[in-house]
Design a protein around this motif. Structure first.
Motif, mmCIF file in Angstrom:
data_model
loop_
_atom_site.group_PDB
_atom_site.id
_atom_site.type_symbol
_atom_site.label_atom_id
_atom_site.label_comp_id
_atom_site.label_asym_id
_atom_site.label_seq_id
_atom_site.Cartn_x
_atom_site.Cartn_y
_atom_site.Cartn_z
ATOM 1 N N THR A 36 -50.511 10.812 -13.455
ATOM 2 C CA THR A 36 -49.505 10.536 -14.592
ATOM 3 C C THR A 36 -49.343 9.204 -14.086
ATOM 4 O O THR A 36 -49.368 8.206 -15.178
ATOM 5 C CB THR A 36 -48.120 10.797 -14.381
ATOM 6 O OG1 THR A 36 -47.467 10.428 -13.477
ATOM 7 C CG2 THR A 36 -48.365 13.024 -15.079
ATOM 8 N N GLN A 61 -56.802 5.658 -20.989
ATOM 9 C CA GLN A 61 -55.451 6.468 -22.180
ATOM 10 C C GLN A 61 -54.815 7.565 -22.466
ATOM 11 O O GLN A 61 -54.427 7.652 -23.172
ATOM 12 C CB GLN A 61 -56.762 6.031 -23.765
ATOM 13 C CG GLN A 61 -56.724 4.129 -23.811
ATOM 14 C CD GLN A 61 -56.481 3.561 -23.537
ATOM 15 O OE1 GLN A 61 -55.250 4.339 -24.853
ATOM 16 N NE2 GLN A 61 -55.847 2.457 -22.987
ATOM 17 N N THR A 62 -55.415 7.781 -21.420
ATOM 18 C CA THR A 62 -54.638 10.138 -21.512
ATOM 19 C C THR A 62 -53.080 9.618 -21.221
ATOM 20 O O THR A 62 -52.374 8.702 -19.889
ATOM 21 C CB THR A 62 -55.719 10.466 -20.510
ATOM 22 O OG1 THR A 62 -56.786 10.421 -19.616
ATOM 23 C CG2 THR A 62 -54.759 11.682 -20.088
ATOM 24 N N ARG A 63 -52.679 10.384 -21.920
ATOM 25 C CA ARG A 63 -51.124 10.917 -21.656
ATOM 26 C C ARG A 63 -50.473 11.641 -21.365
ATOM 27 O O ARG A 63 -50.860 12.905 -21.882
ATOM 28 C CB ARG A 63 -50.482 9.826 -22.850
ATOM 29 C CG ARG A 63 -49.092 10.324 -22.655
ATOM 30 C CD ARG A 63 -47.884 9.737 -24.232
ATOM 31 N NE ARG A 63 -46.686 10.335 -23.595
ATOM 32 C CZ ARG A 63 -46.193 10.821 -24.914
ATOM 33 N NH1 ARG A 63 -46.652 11.542 -25.870
ATOM 34 N NH2 ARG A 63 -45.045 10.464 -25.055
ATOM 35 N N TRP A 64 -50.373 12.137 -19.924
ATOM 36 C CA TRP A 64 -49.976 13.311 -19.339
ATOM 37 C C TRP A 64 -48.846 13.584 -19.704
ATOM 38 O O TRP A 64 -47.601 13.052 -19.968
ATOM 39 C CB TRP A 64 -50.128 12.818 -18.082
ATOM 40 C CG TRP A 64 -51.136 13.319 -17.670
ATOM 41 C CD1 TRP A 64 -51.870 11.678 -16.638
ATOM 42 C CD2 TRP A 64 -52.315 13.876 -16.791
ATOM 43 N NE1 TRP A 64 -52.532 11.892 -16.895
ATOM 44 C CE2 TRP A 64 -52.986 13.472 -16.880
ATOM 45 C CE3 TRP A 64 -52.008 15.020 -16.935
ATOM 46 C CZ2 TRP A 64 -54.843 14.507 -16.647
ATOM 47 C CZ3 TRP A 64 -53.895 16.620 -16.818
ATOM 48 C CH2 TRP A 64 -54.747 15.533 -16.630
ATOM 49 N N TYR A 88 -52.688 16.890 -21.883
ATOM 50 C CA TYR A 88 -52.123 16.221 -21.939
ATOM 51 C C TYR A 88 -52.586 15.795 -23.347
ATOM 52 O O TYR A 88 -53.157 16.845 -23.539
ATOM 53 C CB TYR A 88 -53.215 15.385 -20.931
ATOM 54 C CG TYR A 88 -54.970 15.877 -20.605
ATOM 55 C CD1 TYR A 88 -55.425 15.043 -21.464
ATOM 56 C CD2 TYR A 88 -54.819 16.905 -19.974
ATOM 57 C CE1 TYR A 88 -56.861 15.424 -21.425
ATOM 58 C CE2 TYR A 88 -56.459 17.820 -19.917
ATOM 59 C CZ TYR A 88 -57.601 17.111 -20.820
ATOM 60 O OH TYR A 88 -58.332 17.441 -20.575
ATOM 61 N N ARG A 89 -52.608 14.206 -23.247
ATOM 62 C CA ARG A 89 -53.078 13.919 -25.219
ATOM 63 C C ARG A 89 -54.657 13.007 -24.909
ATOM 64 O O ARG A 89 -53.905 11.700 -23.629
ATOM 65 C CB ARG A 89 -51.824 13.514 -25.817
ATOM 66 C CG ARG A 89 -53.014 13.134 -27.059
ATOM 67 C CD ARG A 89 -51.346 12.646 -27.794
ATOM 68 N NE ARG A 89 -50.290 13.706 -27.995
ATOM 69 C CZ ARG A 89 -50.442 14.753 -29.344
ATOM 70 N NH1 ARG A 89 -51.776 14.887 -29.553
ATOM 71 N NH2 ARG A 89 -50.040 15.613 -28.984
ATOM 72 N N GLU A 90 -55.267 12.701 -25.717
ATOM 73 C CA GLU A 90 -56.830 11.747 -25.367
ATOM 74 C C GLU A 90 -57.100 11.582 -26.712
ATOM 75 O O GLU A 90 -57.075 12.763 -27.611
ATOM 76 C CB GLU A 90 -57.668 12.508 -24.433
ATOM 77 C CG GLU A 90 -58.084 11.718 -22.786
ATOM 78 C CD GLU A 90 -59.260 12.544 -22.330
ATOM 79 O OE1 GLU A 90 -58.827 12.103 -21.401
ATOM 80 O OE2 GLU A 90 -59.695 12.880 -22.800
#
Length: 119
Positions: A36, A61-64, A88-90
């Protein structure tokens, strides 16, 4: 929960000494936190030499979004498995990483070895 209360004391955030994770589950949680924070040095430093990549290229750009530990299974005094799901959101899409990770304890420290992914 504040970072230090969870796993911050295991991360190599400063030049000072850190405490080794007392078990595989704590190491796994600290590694998630390192993902993170984009803390590649810690991830590499806690990866067993036999399977450690030479470098990591993390996507900034990955949001855990969260971690769920489903099981921590000590196999013996020096081997353990941790099953977890990390969300996560990508690129605007939600994803789940479901893994059963293997850990080994050598020289008084736990190390991430590898893991099996499930979709």
């Amino acid at each position: 929960m504040p970072l230090h209360d969870c796993c911050g004391r295991f991360l190599l955030l400063d030049a000072g000494e850190t405490a080794p994770a007392p078990d595989a589950e704590h190491l796994m949680r600290s590694r998630y936190t390192a993902f993170t924070l984009q803390h590649t040095a810690y991830l590499l430093a806690t990866w067993h030499l036999s399977t450690r990549p030479t470098s990591l290229d993390l996507d900034d750009q990955t949001r855990w979004l969260g971690l769920e530990v489903r099981a921590h299974t000590p196999l013996d005094d020096t081997h353990s498995e941790v099953e977890f799901v990390a969300r996560y959101r990508e690129q605007g899409r939600g994803h789940r990483l479901h893994e059963r990770s293997r850990f080994v304890k050598e020289d008084g420290r736990w190390w991430y070895v590898d893991g099996d992914f499930q979709e």
